[in-house]
Design an enzyme around this catalytic site. Structure first.
Site, PDB file in Angstrom:
ATOM      1  N   ASP A 174      -7.844  13.059  53.400  1.00 24.52           N
ATOM      2  CA  ASP A 174      -7.765  14.379  54.273  1.00 24.52           C
ATOM      3  C   ASP A 174      -8.050  14.170  55.722  1.00 24.52           C
ATOM      4  O   ASP A 174      -7.236  14.757  56.360  1.00 24.52           O
ATOM      5  CB  ASP A 174      -8.946  15.280  53.659  1.00 24.52           C
ATOM      6  N   HIS A 192     -12.452  19.452  56.759  1.00 24.11           N
ATOM      7  CA  HIS A 192     -11.246  19.669  57.506  1.00 24.11           C
ATOM      8  C   HIS A 192     -11.662  20.423  58.919  1.00 24.11           C
ATOM      9  O   HIS A 192     -11.004  20.194  59.706  1.00 24.11           O
ATOM     10  CB  HIS A 192     -10.328  20.806  56.688  1.00 24.11           C
TER      11      HIS A 192
END
Length: 359
Positions: free
Chosen positions: A311, A334
């Site tokens: 990610d 994130h």
């Protein structure tokens, strides 16, 4: 080598040698390598001598492999042909058609919404949009959701320029990892282009933090390296830490790309109530109960922290340049990844652009 005919196809031989180093790399004719190889062959014949000295052997081998490495790292790349796939969006649950097509030098990664009259959204921080549990791009109200797994594969495999066409607003989740996209890029093949690639080289540390002891930093380093740690109050997740050098296709493909997204079973009901994970299943995510995982098995013992590195790689790709730096993250996500990327771009005295220079 010296006993072969002088009419040997050195370009073909060099391409095969380079391909053995990196099966995903399309080297082409490699004119610089060809000249080195031809020079060595001619020099040896003129001396009427079968073997070189140890110094000469070392010198020419070093130049030969350096030329291959320079070829892979120095120039921009796209893919050789169009490839496509279909899959379900993790959050929308809708089937999405997606295709990857070659693009010209300096194009970057461009998403094209075929269902929105070909509206284009570049994969850059300027188009970063807020989203829950995923990476979103947004421009003039047009969104590209759950882009991080595809972006990570493109970044790690060195694809600088590409057009990604889709007929929905969410990238297919596939199996929850980047490995299906890695295979798709391998199927397309890689094509070297004429423009040199610019790297963003970190020269001073940059850090961002949140409450609850969450932080992520980047430090000067001669390659793209990540140290990531997660720490959950759950017996299955617990504390996991991993350092990975992701400088090259093989490292990402073997160490990081197969790691799948994960969620806690206890959170699924609330996520669906919020309109999320409509397409989620055991086929595209690792689901963790209080007693174990509901899937048959893990792909790695530390698959969860590996997926966090995946990610992170996709999120940092929105900087638009490959990075030379060591990222150290603790309990990040994130949003924190994106904040680091934005702070990097803001602190222009802490980095510089450079063409490829081997360490």
């Amino acid at each position: 080598w010296e006993e072969k005919s002088s009419s040997i196809d050195l370009s073909k031989w060099a391409s095969q040698a380079a391909g053995s180093l990196n099966p995903c790399m399309e080297v082409g004719k490699l004119p610089f390598i060809t000249r080195i190889a031809q020079f060595r062959y001619t020099l040896n014949r003129s001396r009427n001598k079968k073997d070189f000295s140890k110094f000469e052997d070392f010198f020419f081998q070093w130049i030969f492999w350096y030329a291959i490495l320079r070829n892979e790292m120095y120039f921009q790349r796209t893919i050789r042909k169009k490839v496509e796939c279909r899959g379900v969006g993790l959050h929308t649950g809708k089937t999405v058609y997606l295709s990857l097509s070659p693009a010209l030098e300096n194009t970057g990664v461009v998403f094209v919404r075929k269902d929105m009259d070909g509206f284009e959204v570049k994969a850059l921080l300027a188009n970063y949009g807020k989203a829950n549990y995923a990476t979103c791009l947004e421009k003039d109200g047009v969104r590209i959701n759950t882009a991080e797994h595809l972006l990570a594969a493109l970044y790690a495999l060195g694809v600088d320029n590409i057009r990604v066409e889709m007929d929905g607003d969410e990238i297919p989740i596939m199996d929850g990892s980047s490995i299906p996209f890695v295979h798709l890029i391998h199927e397309a093949g890689l094509q070297e282009q004429n423009e040199p690639r610019l790297y963003l080289v970190i020269s001073r540390p940059i850090s961002v933090e949140e409450e609850e002891d969450k932080r992520v930093s980047i430090y000067p380093c001669g390659e793209y390296r990540v140290t990531y740690a997660i720490d959950f109050e759950h017996p299955i997740l617990g504390y996991q830490e991993l350092t990975a050098s992701l400088w090259g296709v093989q490292a990402f493909t073997e160490k990081i790309a197969p790691a799948r997204t994960f969620t806690l079973e206890r959170d699924i009901a609330s996520l669906r109530k919020a309109g999320l994970v409509k397409g989620g299943s055991l086929d595209n995510a690792v689901v963790i109960s209080k007693n174990g995982i509901l899937n048959e098995s893990l792909r790695f013992q530390d698959e969860f922290v590996r997926h966090k590195i995946l990610d992170l790689t996709g999120d940092l790709s929105l900087i638009g340049r490959p990075i030379k730096g060591h990222v150290i993250a603790y309990r990040a996500g994130h949003d924190l990844h994106a904040r680091l990327a934005m702070k990097i771009m803001d602190e222009k005295k802490s980095w510089y652009f450079s063409r490829w220079i081997p360490n």
